[in-house]
Design an enzyme around this catalytic site. Structure first.
Site, mmCIF file in Angstrom:
data_model
loop_
_atom_site.group_PDB
_atom_site.id
_atom_site.type_symbol
_atom_site.label_atom_id
_atom_site.label_comp_id
_atom_site.label_asym_id
_atom_site.label_seq_id
_atom_site.Cartn_x
_atom_site.Cartn_y
_atom_site.Cartn_z
ATOM 1 N N ARG A 76 -6.918 1.946 -10.590
ATOM 2 C CA ARG A 76 -6.100 3.146 -10.594
ATOM 3 C C ARG A 76 -4.689 2.761 -11.032
ATOM 4 N NH1 ARG A 76 -4.566 6.763 -5.342
ATOM 5 N NH2 ARG A 76 -3.318 4.936 -4.859
ATOM 6 N N THR A 132 0.499 6.637 -12.794
ATOM 7 C CA THR A 132 -0.145 7.930 -13.120
ATOM 8 C C THR A 132 -1.267 8.271 -12.136
ATOM 9 O OG1 THR A 132 -1.819 6.887 -14.510
ATOM 10 C CG2 THR A 132 0.268 7.481 -15.576
ATOM 11 N N ASP A 166 -3.903 -0.929 0.999
ATOM 12 C CA ASP A 166 -4.662 -1.178 -0.233
ATOM 13 C C ASP A 166 -5.900 -2.002 0.105
ATOM 14 O OD1 ASP A 166 -5.609 -2.494 -2.678
ATOM 15 O OD2 ASP A 166 -3.895 -1.494 -3.596
ATOM 16 N N ASP A 189 -6.635 -5.272 -2.015
ATOM 17 C CA ASP A 189 -5.725 -6.378 -1.697
ATOM 18 C C ASP A 189 -6.043 -6.986 -0.336
ATOM 19 O OD1 ASP A 189 -4.358 -6.303 -4.079
ATOM 20 O OD2 ASP A 189 -2.823 -4.918 -3.344
HETATM 21 O O1 LIG Z 1 -9.244 8.140 -5.258
HETATM 22 P P1 LIG Z 1 -8.289 7.347 -6.122
HETATM 23 O O2 LIG Z 1 -6.935 7.988 -6.176
HETATM 24 O O3 LIG Z 1 -8.856 7.102 -7.483
HETATM 25 O O4 LIG Z 1 -8.041 5.965 -5.390
HETATM 26 C C1 LIG Z 1 -9.040 5.196 -4.838
HETATM 27 C C2 LIG Z 1 -9.276 3.955 -5.623
HETATM 28 O O5 LIG Z 1 -8.151 3.057 -5.510
HETATM 29 C C3 LIG Z 1 -8.587 1.795 -5.006
HETATM 30 O O6 LIG Z 1 -8.899 0.918 -6.025
HETATM 31 P P2 LIG Z 1 -7.760 0.148 -6.887
HETATM 32 O O7 LIG Z 1 -7.401 0.943 -8.088
HETATM 33 O O8 LIG Z 1 -6.642 -0.255 -5.981
HETATM 34 O O9 LIG Z 1 -8.547 -1.120 -7.411
HETATM 35 P P3 LIG Z 1 -8.991 -2.424 -6.601
HETATM 36 O O10 LIG Z 1 -10.236 -2.055 -5.832
HETATM 37 O O11 LIG Z 1 -9.258 -3.412 -7.674
HETATM 38 O O12 LIG Z 1 -7.862 -2.837 -5.693
HETATM 39 C C4 LIG Z 1 -9.810 2.159 -4.199
HETATM 40 O O13 LIG Z 1 -10.624 1.059 -3.904
HETATM 41 C C5 LIG Z 1 -10.460 3.205 -5.036
HETATM 42 O O14 LIG Z 1 -11.281 2.697 -6.067
HETATM 43 O O1 LIG Z 2 -4.790 4.380 0.489
HETATM 44 C C1 LIG Z 2 -5.313 3.922 -0.542
HETATM 45 C C2 LIG Z 2 -5.431 4.685 -1.726
HETATM 46 C C3 LIG Z 2 -6.022 4.124 -2.803
HETATM 47 N N1 LIG Z 2 -6.482 2.855 -2.739
HETATM 48 C C4 LIG Z 2 -6.377 2.114 -1.612
HETATM 49 O O2 LIG Z 2 -6.817 0.958 -1.578
HETATM 50 N N2 LIG Z 2 -5.783 2.671 -0.549
HETATM 51 MG MG LIG Z 3 -6.555 -1.807 -4.817
#
Ligand SMILES: O=P(O)(O)OC[C@H]1O[C@H](OP(=O)(O)OP(=O)(O)O)[C@H](O)[C@@H]1O
Ligand SMILES: O=c1cc[nH]c(=O)[nH]1
Ligand SMILES: [Mg+2]
Length: 206
Positions: free
Chosen positions: A101, A105, A197, A200
């Site tokens: 994500r 944006t 997150d 992370d």
């Molecule tokens: O509903 P949304 O607004 O799309 O957000 C949720 C997304 O954000 C996070 O992933 P992230 O983009 O942080 O990737 P990661 O799992 O690699 O940390 C989470 O694990 C979801 O996939």
């Molecule tokens: O709260 C949040 C939203 C998006 N992605 C995450 O990992 N945590």
């Molecule tokens: Mg993430």
């Protein structure tokens, strides 16, 4: 359909994950265990077919699972739910959908996809701990539908009302399962109160 799986064990483990002092090892272990507990509930209505078998004593009619089950973790954080679910369903096949994500944006970007054969006839479970705006979940659902998937379930730990609404609007045919429905999103698109997150915290990247 939205189902929030309220169970004291799930809530207890999720509470450990939400605590800011919880470190990678405990965060991962609790996520894994919740994945397994959620899988038990989510598989309650899996389609079965009647089969005739012979026990050592006699012939009988009974049931076995009718369809393959394909797990689709959304990378990276969704990977944290694969172990717990596949402990319960060892025959699952695993697809991978790589999405991140954009921090500004909040739009999802695809960087990887790989699917097992037979997705058209399988029960497809998309897994990701976080359902925030719903952009990533909707993108993953679009992707598996493009591959021919029809029976799709979305399994997340923590959801925001905004994300639930977005998925229900775009994909009313997809059942959503959560361990908790939280209050809202903040200005950065993080779930409040949430758990931070997830990616992370699972992989120790921050
Ligand atoms: O509903 P949304 O607004 O799309 O957000 C949720 C997304 O954000 C996070 O992933 P992230 O983009 O942080 O990737 P990661 O799992 O690699 O940390 C989470 O694990 C979801 O996939
Ligand atoms: O709260 C949040 C939203 C998006 N992605 C995450 O990992 N945590
Ligand atoms: Mg993430």
């Amino acid at each position: 359909m939205l189902k929030v799986l309220e169970h004291p064990l799930i809530t207890h483990k999720l509470t450990q994950m939400r605590k800011k002092e919880t470190k990678t090892k405990d965060f991962r272990e609790n996520l894994d265990e919740i994945g397994g507990l959620m899988a038990y509930e989510i598989t309650r209505n899996l389609p079965v077919r009647e089969v005739e078998i012979e026990t050592p004593v006699t012939a009988m009619k009974t049931y076995e699972l009718e369809k393959d089950i394909i797990l689709v973790p959304i990378l990276r954080a969704g990977l944290g739910m694969v172990g717990g679910i596949s402990n319960l369903i060892p025959t699952v096949k695993v697809a991978h959908v790589g999405l991140y994500r954009d921090e500004t944006t909040l739009q999802p970007h695809v960087y990887f996809e790989k699917y097992p054969v037979g997705i058209e006839n399988a029960v497809v479970m998309i897994v990701d701990p976080m359902l925030a705006t719903g952009g990533s979940a909707n993108a993953a659902i679009d992707m598996v539908k493009k591959q021919g998937a029809k029976d799709i379930r979305l399994v997340c730990l923590v959801g925001a009302p905004e994300g639930v609404e977005a998925v229900e609007k775009a994909h009313p045919d997809v059942d959503i399962y959560l361990a908790a429905l939280d209050e809202k999103l903040n200005d950065q698109g993080y779930i409040v109160p949430g758990l931070g997150d997830a990616g992370d915290r699972i992989f120790g990247t921050k």
